[in-house]
Motif scaffolding. Structure first.
Motif, mmCIF file in Angstrom:
data_model
loop_
_atom_site.group_PDB
_atom_site.id
_atom_site.type_symbol
_atom_site.label_atom_id
_atom_site.label_comp_id
_atom_site.label_asym_id
_atom_site.label_seq_id
_atom_site.Cartn_x
_atom_site.Cartn_y
_atom_site.Cartn_z
ATOM 1 N N ALA A 181 5.525 9.079 9.416
ATOM 2 C CA ALA A 181 4.577 7.991 9.686
ATOM 3 C C ALA A 181 4.792 6.842 8.712
ATOM 4 O O ALA A 181 5.278 7.028 7.590
ATOM 5 C CB ALA A 181 3.133 8.490 9.580
ATOM 6 N N HIS A 182 4.418 5.651 9.158
ATOM 7 C CA HIS A 182 4.250 4.526 8.243
ATOM 8 C C HIS A 182 2.921 4.717 7.518
ATOM 9 O O HIS A 182 1.893 5.010 8.149
ATOM 10 C CB HIS A 182 4.241 3.203 9.001
ATOM 11 N N VAL A 183 2.956 4.565 6.221
ATOM 12 C CA VAL A 183 1.766 4.831 5.412
ATOM 13 C C VAL A 183 1.629 3.772 4.317
ATOM 14 O O VAL A 183 2.535 2.968 4.077
ATOM 15 C CB VAL A 183 1.841 6.223 4.747
ATOM 16 N N THR A 184 0.492 3.841 3.650
ATOM 17 C CA THR A 184 0.290 3.099 2.402
ATOM 18 C C THR A 184 -0.014 4.106 1.311
ATOM 19 O O THR A 184 -0.847 4.998 1.502
ATOM 20 C CB THR A 184 -0.874 2.100 2.524
ATOM 21 N N VAL A 185 0.686 3.992 0.184
ATOM 22 C CA VAL A 185 0.424 4.856 -0.965
ATOM 23 C C VAL A 185 -0.171 3.996 -2.079
ATOM 24 O O VAL A 185 0.063 2.791 -2.127
ATOM 25 C CB VAL A 185 1.707 5.563 -1.446
ATOM 26 N N PRO A 186 -0.932 4.583 -2.972
ATOM 27 C CA PRO A 186 -1.522 3.800 -4.062
ATOM 28 C C PRO A 186 -0.459 3.082 -4.885
ATOM 29 O O PRO A 186 0.586 3.654 -5.212
ATOM 30 C CB PRO A 186 -2.248 4.856 -4.900
ATOM 31 N N ALA A 187 -0.716 1.839 -5.208
ATOM 32 C CA ALA A 187 0.242 1.050 -5.993
ATOM 33 C C ALA A 187 0.534 1.706 -7.338
ATOM 34 O O ALA A 187 1.648 1.587 -7.863
ATOM 35 C CB ALA A 187 -0.294 -0.358 -6.186
ATOM 36 N N ASP A 225 10.756 -5.000 3.386
ATOM 37 C CA ASP A 225 9.819 -5.845 4.143
ATOM 38 C C ASP A 225 8.364 -5.422 3.978
ATOM 39 O O ASP A 225 7.474 -5.966 4.629
ATOM 40 C CB ASP A 225 10.194 -5.848 5.624
ATOM 41 N N GLY A 226 8.106 -4.436 3.114
ATOM 42 C CA GLY A 226 6.738 -4.010 2.845
ATOM 43 C C GLY A 226 6.330 -2.738 3.562
ATOM 44 O O GLY A 226 5.298 -2.138 3.225
ATOM 45 N N ARG A 227 7.099 -2.298 4.536
ATOM 46 C CA ARG A 227 6.776 -1.058 5.241
ATOM 47 C C ARG A 227 7.154 0.144 4.377
ATOM 48 O O ARG A 227 8.162 0.117 3.675
ATOM 49 C CB ARG A 227 7.525 -0.969 6.575
ATOM 50 N N THR A 228 6.357 1.181 4.439
ATOM 51 C CA THR A 228 6.676 2.430 3.752
ATOM 52 C C THR A 228 6.668 3.552 4.772
ATOM 53 O O THR A 228 5.667 3.776 5.457
ATOM 54 C CB THR A 228 5.673 2.733 2.638
ATOM 55 N N LEU A 229 7.790 4.244 4.872
ATOM 56 C CA LEU A 229 7.929 5.353 5.815
ATOM 57 C C LEU A 229 7.984 6.651 5.022
ATOM 58 O O LEU A 229 8.749 6.779 4.064
ATOM 59 C CB LEU A 229 9.204 5.186 6.638
ATOM 60 N N PRO A 263 -2.780 10.774 -1.980
ATOM 61 C CA PRO A 263 -3.621 10.059 -1.015
ATOM 62 C C PRO A 263 -2.787 9.108 -0.148
ATOM 63 O O PRO A 263 -1.991 8.329 -0.659
ATOM 64 C CB PRO A 263 -4.601 9.290 -1.902
ATOM 65 N N LEU A 264 -2.977 9.198 1.153
ATOM 66 C CA LEU A 264 -2.275 8.343 2.104
ATOM 67 C C LEU A 264 -3.298 7.585 2.941
ATOM 68 O O LEU A 264 -4.279 8.162 3.392
ATOM 69 C CB LEU A 264 -1.383 9.172 3.033
ATOM 70 N N THR A 265 -3.064 6.314 3.152
ATOM 71 C CA THR A 265 -3.927 5.495 3.999
ATOM 72 C C THR A 265 -3.068 4.793 5.042
ATOM 73 O O THR A 265 -1.839 4.713 4.897
ATOM 74 C CB THR A 265 -4.701 4.461 3.168
#
Length: 489
Positions: A181-187, A225-229, A263-265
């Protein structure tokens, strides 16, 4: 109207084949079921010498904006490879989504006058002695096309392959489950030095490399490009019947990390965003790449694990190998048996890729016995000769075509850099002596003569067919690959 070639599928391999045919003076018709660009997340880049091939066709810079250069590091079965240690590094890598590759190739095909019918599908076909009768379905209903040849570039579930009755034997594994999945992880978890994912209580998961534990496999890819897979593979974690959720992916990641949670968002920005679960995998190779007037390229001919990213390296080179041979056959100057060399050259290449992807899957499997095997393999990778061998395997540069008797180590291998002339897609005789023009004169309608540092005959797919022999052996090579001299053609 009888078309020379109909291609089923406008993915990268079908588009590349269409471009190669057009360069050689044959205008194919391409049937593509999709009505627009695919939103499905597929390949994220290319690996191997196909990058050099695209550069020689003038297609790399429009895609990336710069000249290709060897990668400093890569991976094999989740082992990091210090490629910068190699004196002659053959591994090239470009991180670019498949959608962008397709868009570039579609634009090139349009420049070359290729017709693509979007929303049209192959649904049936019948072979005759001199043509293929093709049944297609389009927005206005079913219709029939006649073509001299049909090429299936329609993926692993190829309808072309099935209609031709070509078997697709191989290995199916149902043990593993991949969650991606494409996700956001904590910076705060992004490692500023490596760009990897810093997990408190565990360590750093490196970026763009497979990371193995005894419970599974992780791939973390923070794209520019900012995407995280994020992808997590497990072998002993069952999946629910419902669609994949971020919570399930987060639980799978914790399982592989031994209970440590990350944590994943949801990802930021506009989609499409990937959220996919795949069970098992296939490694299969078509029994044959040609059945009469029907041929297969790319995933229609072979499917395998994506580990190491060999798919486009293999498939696009299929297309370039087939393109000039099929064009020569259509235009009437192909020597006997030329089209058959597509299978004899490319099927062994497919066998080699399926071999090493199966080997990599075994080396990243769970369990302490695999860990012991990896310890031994890591020791072997410490040997420069082994590192060089693995790098060549990844790039596909270790593969040599059997192009006849020759003492030259160049023959059958990907040619050294030639120059802008390779953009034409025509055979090239590189003459370092100034004395070979007369020898090639009877083939001047098919072969261009250019100056260079070493004498060699280079096929349109950039493989060397002759190098530094006498005039007699050059004439033999010209006739073997490019047909009879013009006076008697």
């Amino acid at each position: 109207m009888v078309f020379d070639v109909v291609i089923s599928g406008a993915g990268p391999n079908g588009l590349m084949l269409a471009c190669e045919l057009a360069l050689a003076g044959v205008r194919p018709l391409v049937l593509e079921p999709r009505t627009g660009p695919s939103a499905e997340q597929r390949a994220n880049g290319m690996v191997g010498q196909v990058i050099r091939l695209l550069d020689r066709r003038g297609l790399y810079e429009p895609l990336i904006g710069e000249k290709p250069s060897p990668a400093q590091q890569f991976m094999f079965a989740a082992f990091p490879l210090p490629l910068h240690q190699l004196a002659d590094n053959p591994v090239y890598i470009v991180m670019v989504p498949q959608q962008k590759i397709e868009a570039m190739l579609a634009a090139r095909a349009a420049e070359l006058g290729v017709t693509i019918r979007h929303g049209h599908s192959l649904i049936g076909m019948e072979q005759k002695d001199d043509r293929v009768l093709i049944d297609a379905d389009g927005p206005e209903g079913n219709y029939r096309i006649e073509a001299r040849y049909l090429v299936g570039a329609d993926g692993g579930k190829s309808i072309t392959r099935k209609l031709a009755g070509i078997g697709f034997p191989g290995v199916t594994t149902d043990r593993t489950i991949s969650r991606t999945a494409h996700v956001t992880v904590p910076a705060s978890m992004r490692d500023p030095v490596t760009g990897g994912l810093r997990v408190p209580g565990y360590g750093v998961i490196p970026p763009f490399l497979h990371h193995r534990t005894e419970r599974g496999l992780i791939a973390y890819a923070p794209f520019p490009d900012g995407r995280t897979l994020l992808s997590v593979n497990t072998a002993d974690l069952p999946a629910p019947d419902a669609d994949l959720t971020l919570t399930e992916l987060q639980d799978a990641l914790a399982h592989v990390l031994g209970g440590i949670e990350v944590p994943l968002t949801p990802p930021a920005g506009d989609g499409p965003h990937l959220l996919r679960r795949l069970a098992g995998g296939n490694t299969r190779l078509a029994e044959r790449y040609r059945d009469g007037r029907v041929l297969l390229v790319g995933d229609a001919a072979h499917v395998h694990s994506a580990m190491g990213g060999p798919g486009l390296n293999l498939g696009l080179q299929d297309a370039v190998n087939l393109g000039w041979k099929l064009a020569a056959t259509v235009r009437g100057w192909a020597p006997d048996g030329l089209l058959d060399t597509y299978e004899t050259e490319r099927r062994p290449a497919g066998e080699r890729v399926t071999m090493h992807t199966l080997a990599q899957r075994a080396l990243v499997g769970p369990g302490p016995e695999v860990t012991a095997l990896r310890t031994l393999f890591a020791e072997l990778l410490g040997e420069p000769a082994v590192l060089e061998r693995i790098a060549s395997l990844i790039a596909g540069s270790d593969f040599r075509y059997d192009l006849g008797d020759s003492t030259s180590p160049l023959v059958g291998r990907f040619a050294p850099e030639i120059g802008p002339e390779s953009r034409t897609g025509r055979p090239l005789l590189v003459d370092s002596t100034g004395s070979l023009t007369g020898v090639a004169e009877p083939w001047r309608d098919r072969v261009d003569v250019i100056p260079g540092e070493r004498s060699m005959l280079v096929r349109p797919d950039n493989y060397v067919a002759w190098a530094s022999g006498d005039a007699g052996s050059l004439r033999e090579a010209l006739g073997r690959w490019f047909g009879a001299p013009a006076a008697v053609a």
